[in-house]
Motif scaffolding. Sequence first.
Motif, PDB file in Angstrom:
ATOM      1  N   ALA A   1       0.799  -1.074   0.098  1.00 47.60           N
ATOM      2  CA  ALA A   1      -0.034   0.070  -0.196  1.00 47.60           C
ATOM      3  C   ALA A   1       1.044   1.348  -0.038  1.00 47.60           C
ATOM      4  O   ALA A   1       1.985   1.280   0.509  1.00 47.60           O
ATOM      5  CB  ALA A   1      -0.735  -0.030   1.250  1.00 47.60           C
ATOM      6  N   GLU A   2       0.305   2.293  -0.638  1.00 46.48           N
ATOM      7  CA  GLU A   2       1.019   3.435  -0.597  1.00 46.48           C
ATOM      8  C   GLU A   2       1.356   4.068   1.100  1.00 46.48           C
ATOM      9  O   GLU A   2       0.505   3.953   1.765  1.00 46.48           O
ATOM     10  CB  GLU A   2       0.136   4.549  -1.379  1.00 46.48           C
ATOM     11  N   GLU A   3       2.484   4.479   1.175  1.00 46.98           N
ATOM     12  CA  GLU A   3       2.974   5.119   2.396  1.00 46.98           C
ATOM     13  C   GLU A   3       1.574   6.116   3.095  1.00 46.98           C
ATOM     14  O   GLU A   3       1.448   6.047   4.298  1.00 46.98           O
ATOM     15  CB  GLU A   3       4.263   5.805   2.572  1.00 46.98           C
TER      16      GLU A   3
ATOM     17  N   LEU B   1       4.409  -4.107  13.497  1.00 50.23           N
ATOM     18  CA  LEU B   1       3.709  -5.258  13.102  1.00 50.23           C
ATOM     19  C   LEU B   1       3.112  -4.899  11.559  1.00 50.23           C
ATOM     20  O   LEU B   1       3.290  -5.718  10.474  1.00 50.23           O
ATOM     21  CB  LEU B   1       2.144  -5.421  13.835  1.00 50.23           C
ATOM     22  N   ILE B   2       2.869  -3.614  11.362  1.00 52.23           N
ATOM     23  CA  ILE B   2       2.076  -3.407   9.998  1.00 52.23           C
ATOM     24  C   ILE B   2       3.308  -2.984   8.883  1.00 52.23           C
ATOM     25  O   ILE B   2       3.292  -3.581   7.689  1.00 52.23           O
ATOM     26  CB  ILE B   2       1.610  -2.041   9.846  1.00 52.23           C
ATOM     27  N   GLY B   3       4.304  -2.696   9.461  1.00 54.54           N
ATOM     28  CA  GLY B   3       5.584  -2.540   8.801  1.00 54.54           C
ATOM     29  C   GLY B   3       6.206  -3.850   8.252  1.00 54.54           C
ATOM     30  O   GLY B   3       6.793  -4.195   7.104  1.00 54.54           O
TER      31      GLY B   3
ATOM     32  N   PRO C   1       1.265  -4.453   4.160  1.00 52.15           N
ATOM     33  CA  PRO C   1      -0.172  -4.731   3.610  1.00 52.15           C
ATOM     34  C   PRO C   1      -0.429  -4.094   2.017  1.00 52.15           C
ATOM     35  O   PRO C   1       0.354  -3.180   1.840  1.00 52.15           O
ATOM     36  CB  PRO C   1      -0.963  -3.909   4.636  1.00 52.15           C
ATOM     37  N   THR C   2      -1.351  -4.726   1.427  1.00 53.39           N
ATOM     38  CA  THR C   2      -1.765  -4.154   0.044  1.00 53.39           C
ATOM     39  C   THR C   2      -2.687  -3.193   0.172  1.00 53.39           C
ATOM     40  O   THR C   2      -3.086  -2.771   1.429  1.00 53.39           O
ATOM     41  CB  THR C   2      -2.346  -5.168  -0.726  1.00 53.39           C
ATOM     42  N   GLY C   3      -2.866  -2.285  -0.750  1.00 51.66           N
ATOM     43  CA  GLY C   3      -3.947  -1.158  -0.628  1.00 51.66           C
ATOM     44  C   GLY C   3      -5.226  -1.709  -0.216  1.00 51.66           C
ATOM     45  O   GLY C   3      -5.799  -1.123   0.598  1.00 51.66           O
TER      46      GLY C   3
END
Length: 265
Positions: free
Chosen positions: A177-179, A213-215, A219-221
């Motif tokens: 996903a975009e930052e 965790l997310i890093g 995750p995808t967009g």
Amino acid sequence: MSHEPVVVVVEAETPGNVGTIARAMKNFGLSDLKLVDPPPLEPDGEAYGFAGHAREDVLPNADTVTFEEIVANYHTVGCTAITGEDSHRHRRFPYTTPAELAETLESIDSRTAIVFGREGRGLYNEEIEQLDQICSIPASNDYPVLNLGQAATIVLYELRDLTVDETQLPDREHERAEEESIERFYDYFETFLDAQNYNERKREKTQRLMRRLIGRSHPTGREIHTLLGVLRRATDQLDHRQELLEKYDESDRFGDDGAQASDDE
């Protein structure tokens, strides 16, 4: 790898195992099967029954050869479960695992034969001594010996990157996903913590844990969009609950007409 490996089965006792190996070859892009002193392979027998679609080409086109022919004409890899030797004894040492074998064969510009032995006894020591490489499947020390058909399937699976140009699996190229979207998720997570009156002393650590965790998950967009939706809904529900609680508290302090209740009511 410029040459498709051939698969050699030495003195298989069970026609079904030959059929299973032919099927595995078909699964993983191989077609050249060579048999040393094979059992009878009847068209209506066990081998063809186990071969699946390999009954149409791999199995009926198999060549009967001698062990000496294979040694004389190919770079040979002998597959064995028994590798209990060390650097002082080189009959079955050093060895590679199937995954490591794929790496070593990738740069070899030579015809290669993957050689499997008998169901019960495998390849004899005098046969092993004539082969160029040894391959062994890591398995439980208590029972490392695999069924012949199973062993061949595992080895050929690990070679698939060398033998299969395209699989049936869809492209799974992962697009993170975009930052900007990910940062928006972190902002909403902070708002969510506010809505539940999260412990201030733990807040910074919790936010950092969520970021880690997310890093790691990349995750995808679509995934981050879904998580954002979940957080928004949860935050809205918490805010609504807080409004209801505030109205309830206010109704306790005031009478029905809106005026504050007197002390002697």
